[in-house]
Design a protein around this motif. Structure first.
Motif, PDB file in Angstrom:
ATOM      1  N   VAL A  63       0.828  -1.204   0.000  1.00  0.00           N
ATOM      2  CA  VAL A  63       0.000   0.000   0.000  1.00  0.00           C
ATOM      3  C   VAL A  63       0.864   1.256   0.000  1.00  0.00           C
ATOM      4  CG1 VAL A  63      -1.720   1.343   1.279  1.00  0.00           C
ATOM      5  CG2 VAL A  63      -1.897  -1.153   1.174  1.00  0.00           C
ATOM      6  N   GLN A  64       0.535   2.171  -0.891  1.00  0.00           N
ATOM      7  CA  GLN A  64       1.240   3.436  -0.992  1.00  0.00           C
ATOM      8  C   GLN A  64       0.517   4.527  -0.217  1.00  0.00           C
ATOM      9  OE1 GLN A  64       3.550   4.222  -4.664  1.00  0.00           O
ATOM     10  NE2 GLN A  64       1.936   5.713  -5.012  1.00  0.00           N
ATOM     11  N   GLU A  65      -0.800   4.576  -0.356  1.00  0.00           N
ATOM     12  CA  GLU A  65      -1.620   5.546   0.359  1.00  0.00           C
ATOM     13  C   GLU A  65      -3.080   5.198   0.167  1.00  0.00           C
ATOM     14  OE1 GLU A  65      -1.423   9.531  -1.384  1.00  0.00           O
ATOM     15  OE2 GLU A  65      -0.581   8.621  -3.192  1.00  0.00           O
ATOM     16  N   VAL A  66      -3.939   5.875   0.918  1.00  0.00           N
ATOM     17  CA  VAL A  66      -5.383   5.768   0.748  1.00  0.00           C
ATOM     18  C   VAL A  66      -5.903   7.170   0.467  1.00  0.00           C
ATOM     19  CG1 VAL A  66      -7.584   5.143   1.793  1.00  0.00           C
ATOM     20  CG2 VAL A  66      -5.544   3.785   2.299  1.00  0.00           C
TER      21      VAL A  66
ATOM     22  N   VAL B 153      -4.273   2.893  -2.915  1.00  0.00           N
ATOM     23  CA  VAL B 153      -3.267   2.973  -3.985  1.00  0.00           C
ATOM     24  C   VAL B 153      -2.128   2.009  -3.663  1.00  0.00           C
ATOM     25  CG1 VAL B 153      -1.710   4.469  -5.275  1.00  0.00           C
ATOM     26  CG2 VAL B 153      -3.874   5.389  -4.359  1.00  0.00           C
ATOM     27  N   CYS B 154      -1.877   1.087  -4.588  1.00  0.00           N
ATOM     28  CA  CYS B 154      -0.812   0.102  -4.418  1.00  0.00           C
ATOM     29  C   CYS B 154       0.209   0.261  -5.542  1.00  0.00           C
ATOM     30  CB  CYS B 154      -1.373  -1.323  -4.455  1.00  0.00           C
ATOM     31  SG  CYS B 154      -2.604  -1.659  -3.176  1.00  0.00           S
ATOM     32  N   ARG B 155       1.426  -0.168  -5.288  1.00  0.00           N
ATOM     33  CA  ARG B 155       2.440  -0.173  -6.346  1.00  0.00           C
ATOM     34  C   ARG B 155       3.223  -1.466  -6.271  1.00  0.00           C
ATOM     35  NH1 ARG B 155       4.594   3.833  -9.691  1.00  0.00           N
ATOM     36  NH2 ARG B 155       6.435   3.073 -10.768  1.00  0.00           N
ATOM     37  N   ARG B 156       3.219  -2.183  -7.384  1.00  0.00           N
ATOM     38  CA  ARG B 156       3.957  -3.432  -7.481  1.00  0.00           C
ATOM     39  C   ARG B 156       4.526  -3.550  -8.879  1.00  0.00           C
ATOM     40  NH1 ARG B 156       6.205  -6.403  -4.233  1.00  0.00           N
ATOM     41  NH2 ARG B 156       5.631  -8.336  -5.286  1.00  0.00           N
TER      42      ARG B 156
END
Length: 228
Positions: A104-107, A161-164
């Motif tokens: 998770v990067q942010e909500v 918001v996710c980043r992979r």
């Protein structure tokens, strides 16, 4: 298992920084693959519509390539070896789910996306989040969540918001519930016995008292977005 509020957790993490998001810079290989798949011949027009320069391949700034795509080991596999896991709990209708904070990067509050004509129904569209092309995913559809007669009171108001592997992706949710800090023994990875929702995008079950909370697999959702 201990719990703390999402506000407490996110206050301690600078998810919105340029370093965290890889703001601007070159498109990553994953971003290019997504754009070629879903934006097609309209790529330039769609990118300009959300405020991203389609010709920024040689742009300066934080490049999206090297360090952001070097994640050969799946997140699900790595989580099985962690003694303690941190999770964000959230709701879709009456059902609670969780996602590992490592992805998770942010909500953020929900923002209407620009629709993509060639995208499947579970991809709501794209937004520009700090200079990155960010597809929004209808998590309800992927997980098979049906609100039944209470649908009128249920809508997605937030985005996790996710980043992979070089792609920033937003998962549309109704509301954030809490943060979980969970010892490994409180996770059940044998999901084949779980009934009630689609398990294609669930990697395990978090035991919260008498409840079992499905853990969403960000990597499986990302694979689905890029492969379909």
């Amino acid at each position: 298992m201990t719990q703390r509020s999402p506000e407490e957790y996110f206050r301690q993490h600078d998810f919105g920084s340029e370093a965290a998001t890889g703001g601007g810079g070159e498109f990553t290989a994953a971003e290019r693959a997504f754009m070629q798949k879903y934006l097609g011949v309209e790529e330039g027009d769609l990118l300009r519509r959300i405020g991203i320069d389609p010709a920024r391949a040689g742009a300066t700034g934080v490049a999206g390539g090297a360090g952001l795509e070097d994640e050969s080991e799946s997140l699900d596999a790595r989580l099985r070896n962690e003694p303690v896991l941190q999770m964000v709990g959230f709701f879709l209708g009456a059902q609670e789910f969780a996602v590992p904070t490592e992805a998770v990067q942010e909500v953020i509050k929900y923002a209407a996306p620009t629709r993509l004509p060639a995208a499947p129904s579970f991809v709501a569209g794209i937004v520009n989040l700090r200079g990155r092309v960010t597809p929004l995913v209808r998590l309800r559809e992927l997980l098979g969540v049906h609100d039944g007669g209470d649908a009128a009171g249920s809508e997605d108001k937030f985005i996790i918001v996710c980043r992979r592997r070089g792609l920033q992706m937003g998962m549309m949710i109704e509301r954030v519930h809490t943060m979980y800090r969970v010892p490994q023994q409180d996770i059940d990875w044998a999901i084949e016995s779980h009934l009630g929702i689609s398990v294609d995008f669930v990697s395990g079950l978090l035991k919260a008292g008498e409840r079992l909370i499905s853990i969403v697999s960000v990597d499986k959702i990302l694979d689905c977005v890029l492969k379909r």
